[in-house]
Structure formats: C-alpha cells, structure tokens
Design a protein around this motif. Structure first.
Motif, PDB file in Angstrom:
ATOM      1  N   THR A 196      -4.787 -18.449  13.119  1.00 36.44           N
ATOM      2  CA  THR A 196      -4.799 -19.360  12.120  1.00 36.44           C
ATOM      3  C   THR A 196      -6.566 -20.011  11.904  1.00 36.44           C
ATOM      4  O   THR A 196      -6.865 -19.991  10.863  1.00 36.44           O
ATOM      5  CB  THR A 196      -3.868 -20.426  12.464  1.00 36.44           C
ATOM      6  OG1 THR A 196      -2.750 -20.136  12.666  1.00 36.44           O
ATOM      7  CG2 THR A 196      -4.071 -21.337  11.148  1.00 36.44           C
ATOM      8  N   ASN A 207      13.135  -9.519  15.614  1.00 37.77           N
ATOM      9  CA  ASN A 207      11.794  -9.873  15.491  1.00 37.77           C
ATOM     10  C   ASN A 207      10.515  -8.792  15.848  1.00 37.77           C
ATOM     11  O   ASN A 207       9.813  -8.769  15.327  1.00 37.77           O
ATOM     12  CB  ASN A 207      11.639 -11.161  16.059  1.00 37.77           C
ATOM     13  CG  ASN A 207      12.213 -12.294  15.512  1.00 37.77           C
ATOM     14  OD1 ASN A 207      11.604 -12.862  14.301  1.00 37.77           O
ATOM     15  ND2 ASN A 207      13.256 -12.913  15.937  1.00 37.77           N
ATOM     16  N   ARG A 241      -0.905 -17.417  18.079  1.00 42.15           N
ATOM     17  CA  ARG A 241      -0.821 -17.824  16.804  1.00 42.15           C
ATOM     18  C   ARG A 241      -1.743 -18.682  16.069  1.00 42.15           C
ATOM     19  O   ARG A 241      -2.476 -18.665  14.979  1.00 42.15           O
ATOM     20  CB  ARG A 241       0.591 -18.436  16.306  1.00 42.15           C
ATOM     21  CG  ARG A 241       1.000 -18.744  15.100  1.00 42.15           C
ATOM     22  CD  ARG A 241       1.935 -19.691  14.880  1.00 42.15           C
ATOM     23  NE  ARG A 241       1.798 -20.854  15.515  1.00 42.15           N
ATOM     24  CZ  ARG A 241       2.733 -21.836  16.026  1.00 42.15           C
ATOM     25  NH1 ARG A 241       4.034 -21.747  15.316  1.00 42.15           N
ATOM     26  NH2 ARG A 241       2.133 -23.061  16.443  1.00 42.15           N
ATOM     27  N   ASP A 242      -1.945 -20.020  17.063  1.00 41.34           N
ATOM     28  CA  ASP A 242      -3.030 -20.360  16.477  1.00 41.34           C
ATOM     29  C   ASP A 242      -4.471 -20.306  16.200  1.00 41.34           C
ATOM     30  O   ASP A 242      -5.258 -20.578  15.564  1.00 41.34           O
ATOM     31  CB  ASP A 242      -3.135 -21.976  17.606  1.00 41.34           C
ATOM     32  CG  ASP A 242      -1.657 -22.767  17.207  1.00 41.34           C
ATOM     33  OD1 ASP A 242      -1.125 -22.501  16.614  1.00 41.34           O
ATOM     34  OD2 ASP A 242      -1.389 -23.547  18.405  1.00 41.34           O
ATOM     35  N   ILE A 264       2.442 -19.244  21.170  1.00 39.47           N
ATOM     36  CA  ILE A 264       1.838 -20.244  20.599  1.00 39.47           C
ATOM     37  C   ILE A 264       0.188 -19.984  20.325  1.00 39.47           C
ATOM     38  O   ILE A 264      -0.176 -20.461  19.175  1.00 39.47           O
ATOM     39  CB  ILE A 264       2.402 -21.607  20.987  1.00 39.47           C
ATOM     40  CG1 ILE A 264       3.812 -21.585  20.815  1.00 39.47           C
ATOM     41  CG2 ILE A 264       1.640 -22.731  19.920  1.00 39.47           C
ATOM     42  CD1 ILE A 264       4.478 -22.977  21.438  1.00 39.47           C
ATOM     43  N   SER A 309       3.944 -15.425  14.911  1.00 37.47           N
ATOM     44  CA  SER A 309       5.171 -16.570  14.882  1.00 37.47           C
ATOM     45  C   SER A 309       6.452 -15.770  15.160  1.00 37.47           C
ATOM     46  O   SER A 309       7.065 -16.504  16.151  1.00 37.47           O
ATOM     47  CB  SER A 309       5.160 -17.054  13.551  1.00 37.47           C
ATOM     48  OG  SER A 309       3.976 -17.658  13.230  1.00 37.47           O
ATOM     49  N   LYS A 310       6.761 -14.558  15.068  1.00 34.79           N
ATOM     50  CA  LYS A 310       7.897 -13.891  15.357  1.00 34.79           C
ATOM     51  C   LYS A 310       7.523 -13.926  17.079  1.00 34.79           C
ATOM     52  O   LYS A 310       8.614 -13.530  17.640  1.00 34.79           O
ATOM     53  CB  LYS A 310       7.935 -12.609  14.539  1.00 34.79           C
ATOM     54  CG  LYS A 310       8.472 -12.821  13.243  1.00 34.79           C
ATOM     55  CD  LYS A 310       8.614 -11.433  12.427  1.00 34.79           C
ATOM     56  CE  LYS A 310       8.941 -11.617  10.978  1.00 34.79           C
ATOM     57  NZ  LYS A 310       8.438 -12.705  10.330  1.00 34.79           N
ATOM     58  N   ILE A 368      -0.670 -13.217  11.612  1.00 37.26           N
ATOM     59  CA  ILE A 368      -0.454 -14.543  12.182  1.00 37.26           C
ATOM     60  C   ILE A 368       1.330 -14.747  11.853  1.00 37.26           C
ATOM     61  O   ILE A 368       2.253 -15.169  12.753  1.00 37.26           O
ATOM     62  CB  ILE A 368      -0.593 -15.525  10.816  1.00 37.26           C
ATOM     63  CG1 ILE A 368      -2.296 -15.966  11.277  1.00 37.26           C
ATOM     64  CG2 ILE A 368       0.195 -17.070  11.062  1.00 37.26           C
ATOM     65  CD1 ILE A 368      -2.899 -16.719  10.318  1.00 37.26           C
ATOM     66  N   ASP A 369       2.049 -14.179  11.112  1.00 37.61           N
ATOM     67  CA  ASP A 369       3.543 -13.833  10.857  1.00 37.61           C
ATOM     68  C   ASP A 369       3.837 -13.165  11.912  1.00 37.61           C
ATOM     69  O   ASP A 369       5.111 -13.681  12.492  1.00 37.61           O
ATOM     70  CB  ASP A 369       3.596 -12.964   9.629  1.00 37.61           C
ATOM     71  CG  ASP A 369       5.533 -13.139   9.246  1.00 37.61           C
ATOM     72  OD1 ASP A 369       5.831 -14.125   9.115  1.00 37.61           O
ATOM     73  OD2 ASP A 369       5.953 -11.892   9.338  1.00 37.61           O
ATOM     74  N   SER A 370       3.326 -12.194  12.450  1.00 34.61           N
ATOM     75  CA  SER A 370       3.777 -11.443  13.610  1.00 34.61           C
ATOM     76  C   SER A 370       3.888 -12.314  14.869  1.00 34.61           C
ATOM     77  O   SER A 370       4.422 -12.177  15.752  1.00 34.61           O
ATOM     78  CB  SER A 370       2.984  -9.927  13.884  1.00 34.61           C
ATOM     79  OG  SER A 370       3.138  -9.156  12.831  1.00 34.61           O
ATOM     80  N   ILE A 380       6.765 -15.735  18.974  1.00 37.16           N
ATOM     81  CA  ILE A 380       7.210 -16.890  19.580  1.00 37.16           C
ATOM     82  C   ILE A 380       8.721 -17.045  19.861  1.00 37.16           C
ATOM     83  O   ILE A 380       9.011 -17.518  20.845  1.00 37.16           O
ATOM     84  CB  ILE A 380       6.578 -18.241  18.949  1.00 37.16           C
ATOM     85  CG1 ILE A 380       5.060 -18.254  18.874  1.00 37.16           C
ATOM     86  CG2 ILE A 380       7.279 -19.613  19.238  1.00 37.16           C
ATOM     87  CD1 ILE A 380       4.289 -19.473  17.826  1.00 37.16           C
ATOM     88  N   THR A 381       9.119 -16.454  18.783  1.00 33.57           N
ATOM     89  CA  THR A 381      10.838 -16.521  18.540  1.00 33.57           C
ATOM     90  C   THR A 381      11.087 -15.403  19.965  1.00 33.57           C
ATOM     91  O   THR A 381      12.035 -15.592  20.512  1.00 33.57           O
ATOM     92  CB  THR A 381      11.310 -15.841  17.404  1.00 33.57           C
ATOM     93  OG1 THR A 381      10.835 -16.898  16.588  1.00 33.57           O
ATOM     94  CG2 THR A 381      12.814 -15.724  17.383  1.00 33.57           C
TER      95      THR A 381
END
Length: 448
Positions: free
Chosen positions: A354, A136, A350-351, A347, A288-289, A284-286, A291-292
């Motif tokens: 968004t 990721n 990311r929010d 998280i 989310s990654k 945003i995609d980054s 979070i992983t």
C-alpha cells in the motif's frame, strides 16, 4: 542475316534491357527498405525476443491459474496392483474335537488370503471446507495471470517508445547531415570566391587561409554527422531485431502533433492506465487474500471421500468387492503460534504494498509532469528557431553581398554561416525533442 551494324543494335538493346531489369529490381529493393513509423513498430513487436519471452510468461501464468482452479475440484485416483507371497497366508484357529474318545483342542489352519493377489481401487476426494484457502489461492493465481498481461503490455509500451525515439533520432541525424553538407557546400562556394579574389589581389592571404581551414573543418563535420546517422540507423535496426547493416529509408520530416491535453488530465489518465500501478493494485488484492489464507490456519478442514475396491487371485479380479464413504475433519489446534505469525506477516506484506503504491503514483505523476513540460518547452523553441533561421539566412546573404563589395571579411562570412548552422540545428533539435517528448508523454499516460 543481320549486318554488323544490326548486330550491334540488337546487342545494345539486350544490354539496355538487362540493365533496366537490374535497375528496376534495385528500385524495388530500395522501396522495400522504406519504413513508416507504424511499420517499424510492428516489426519490432514481431521480432523482439523480450516480447516473445513475456508472451510465454503470460501463458505460464494462465496455466498456473487453471491448476489452482483444478484444486477446487474432486480428485479421483485409480490403483491396480499385484502382490505375490512365498506362501498362502493362513491363520491358526484352535478347534474343539474328540481324540481317542477324549475332548481335545486341535489347531486348525484357515486361509486368510491368496498367494497371488490382484486388486483394483477407485478413490474420490472432495475438499468441502478449507477456511477459504483453496478459493483465495485460485483468486490470487488469477491476479497473477492478469498482472502478467499488464507486464507484457508494459514491455510493449516501452518497446514502442524506444522505437519511436530511435526513428525520430534517425531522422534528426540525417537532417543534421544535410545541414552539414549544405554548410560545407556554402563554405566551398565562398572558398572559390576567395580564391578568385586572392588571385586578383583583392583580399589578403590570411582571408584565403581562413576560408580553407573552415572548409576543412566543415568536411570533418560532414564525416562526423554521417557516422552519427549510421549509428542511429544501426540502433533502430537493433530495436527492430534485424541485421545492423540493413539500410532504412524513413520519413524526411518529423511530424508535429498537437499536445491535446492539460497537465492535470495527463496525470489523471496516467494514474488510471499505467500498468505498473494496476499491477501493484492486483498485488495488494492478492496480499489481502493472503491474509485470509493465513487465517485459515485457525480453522478446521473438512473433506469427503469415497472408495471402491475389488480383489481376487486372478487378473480379472472377480472374488470380492467393498466400498466406503465418509467425511474427514482435521483441526490443527496448536502450532506454537505459527498461524498468528503467518497472519501478521501477511498483513505487513499488504501494508508494504500500500505504501509502495502511493510512492509509485507520485513517481508516475512526476514523470508525466517532466515530459509534459519538456514538450511545452520544445514546442516554444520550434517557433523561436524557425524565426532565427530566416534571420540567419538573411544575415548570410547580406554578408556575402558585403564581401563581394569588399566591405566584409571572410570572418564575417564564416560567422554568419555558423549562425545559420546553429539556427538550423536548433530547429531540428527542437522538433525532435517535441516529438520524442510527446511519445514519452503518451507512454507515461499508458496510451502507447
């Protein structure tokens, strides 16, 4: 032998020839200064230092992505070393022996190494499972690289818009100068007529004075318009990355293009193309990654390794060799809640992005609507201003005829001239506003 007259003829021809060469060179230089809008944009993109800086940033992010990919591959380390000790290392071992016919334990020194030791080692390590952190991280680096290309495209878009705006403003300034000069010439012609009439006692002195004051004001207007044109030229040269004093020859008229889209279509295209929106979507995609990656703190790490070692007391290392291979598992069971907090923070990041994306889309839609309505308004003004020019020209002609018949005053002439000037300026401004609004709309839609 040439006669004196013949010599003068030859000299005159030589002089004319030389003058012709310089004149042709001057025309060539003048032609070289002519720039179409597309040529001006190309020069700006080539010379602008901000564009060059963005290109370097893209290269840097590309290398950063490759570094992240390299972290997924095996790591191989080579090590060659030399060590010297003051004495040969030994170990004392008790030995059972017979001394004087009696059993006894005698210490015995055994060498455990070399005084000079050379060693060579190769070690390979391959991470097998890191909870998705490495993979990721590589995908995030790819997003960062793509975002840098979008930021570069946005810089190019903004620069193109500025050049188009500057190019049209220069045409507008020069057309304004032409209107000022035409008005000054018209007022001067009226002043000449007024002088003649005054000399014949046909008009009072205040009519002549009014014409003289108006002519002086028209001269000041020409001076100001000429200065504005020079400032506009310098501004365009700055965008082109050239010396501010370089003369520029542009098109004489601002081209008129069709709007060619509806407001809803323009907004839809902008939301699809705008680089800022696409960059935020990548962020945003980054996130989310991310979070992983944060959740990888809950999971174990697994890696494989292998090593080969040789050592000896000579540089060619021919004494002994060993090799090892194995798997390693590490698992941080407790960090005081740090992993949980890291996930919560990821998280929240990311929010946040968004919500920012929605605000960004609203702002883009507003920009498109404003420039679209500005273009529609300017286009309507063009038609009104064009009719007004014809009416103002006819009014001025009538007032001049009436003045010649002594049924109008200088004030009537000057008022009619002012109306014509205003109508011409409104027409020039409307065309400029329309063309620049179209360029702004294209930039808003991400199509420049």
């Amino acid at each position: 032998m040439f006669s004196l007259k013949g010599r003068f003829v030859v000299i005159r021809r030589v002089i004319l020839f030389v003058i012709g060469i310089f004149f042709a060179a001057g025309l060539a230089a003048h032609a070289a200064d002519y720039l179409t809008l597309d040529e001006a944009i190309a020069i700006a993109l080539k010379n602008n230092p901000v564009v060059k800086a963005e290109e370097q940033n893209v290269q840097g992010r590309r290398f950063e992505e490759r570094v992240s990919f390299a972290n997924l591959l095996p790591k191989v380390d080579l090590n060659y070393s030399y060590q010297h000790q003051n004495t040969t290392p030994t170990m004392t071992i008790p030995m059972n022996t017979i001394v004087g016919g009696q059993p006894a334990v005698v210490p015995f020194d055994v060498s455990t190494g070399f005084q000079d030791t050379y060693s060579f080692q190769v070690t390979a390590t391959q991470p097998l499972y890191m909870g998705g952190a490495l993979y990721n991280a590589y995908k995030i680096a790819g997003n960062t690289y793509r975002a840098s290309t979008l930021n570069r495209d946005q810089t190019l878009r903004d620069l193109k818009r500025q050049v188009i705006d500057g190019y049209y403003r220069l045409i507008q300034a020069r057309q304004t100068l032409e209107v000022a000069r035409s008005s000054m010439a018209s007022i001067k012609a009226h002043l000449d007529v007024a002088n003649a009439f005054y000399g014949q006692g046909m008009i009072p002195k205040n009519d002549l004075l009014e014409a003289e004051v108006s002519y002086a004001q028209s001269q000041q207007t020409v001076i100001q318009a000429d200065n504005s044109a020079k400032v506009a030229e310098s501004g365009l040269n700055r965008l082109l990355g050239r010396d501010l004093s370089v003369p520029i020859q542009t098109d004489r008229e601002i081209p008129m293009q069709e709007l060619g889209t509806t407001l809803d279509e323009a907004i839809g295209t902008a939301l699809k193309n705008r680089q800022e929106i696409r960059v935020t979507e990548l962020q945003i995609d980054s996130a989310s990654k991310g979070i992983t990656i944060a959740r990888a703190g809950y999971l174990p790490n697994l890696a494989a390794s292998a090593s080969f070692t040789k050592y000896g007391e000579e540089p060619d290392i021919d004494y002994d060799e060993t090799w090892t291979a194995g798997l390693g598992l590490s698992w941080n069971v407790f960090q005081g809640g740090a992993s949980r907090y890291s996930v919560s923070r990821a998280i929240a990041d990311r929010d946040q992005l968004t919500f920012l994306l929605q605000s960004q889309k609203d702002q883009v839609a507003l920009e498109v609507k404003n420039d679209y309505l500005s273009a529609v308004e300017a286009n309507a003004r063009i038609g009104v201003a064009s009719k007004a020019i014809a009416q103002a020209e006819e009014n001025l002609r009538i007032q001049k005829d009436r003045f010649n018949l002594q049924v109008a005053t200088t004030t009537d002439i000057l008022d009619a001239q002012a109306l014509l000037n205003r109508a011409q300026m409104n027409y020039i401004l409307a065309r400029s506003d329309y063309a620049r609004s179209l360029a702004a709309l294209r930039a808003d839609m991400g199509e420049l």
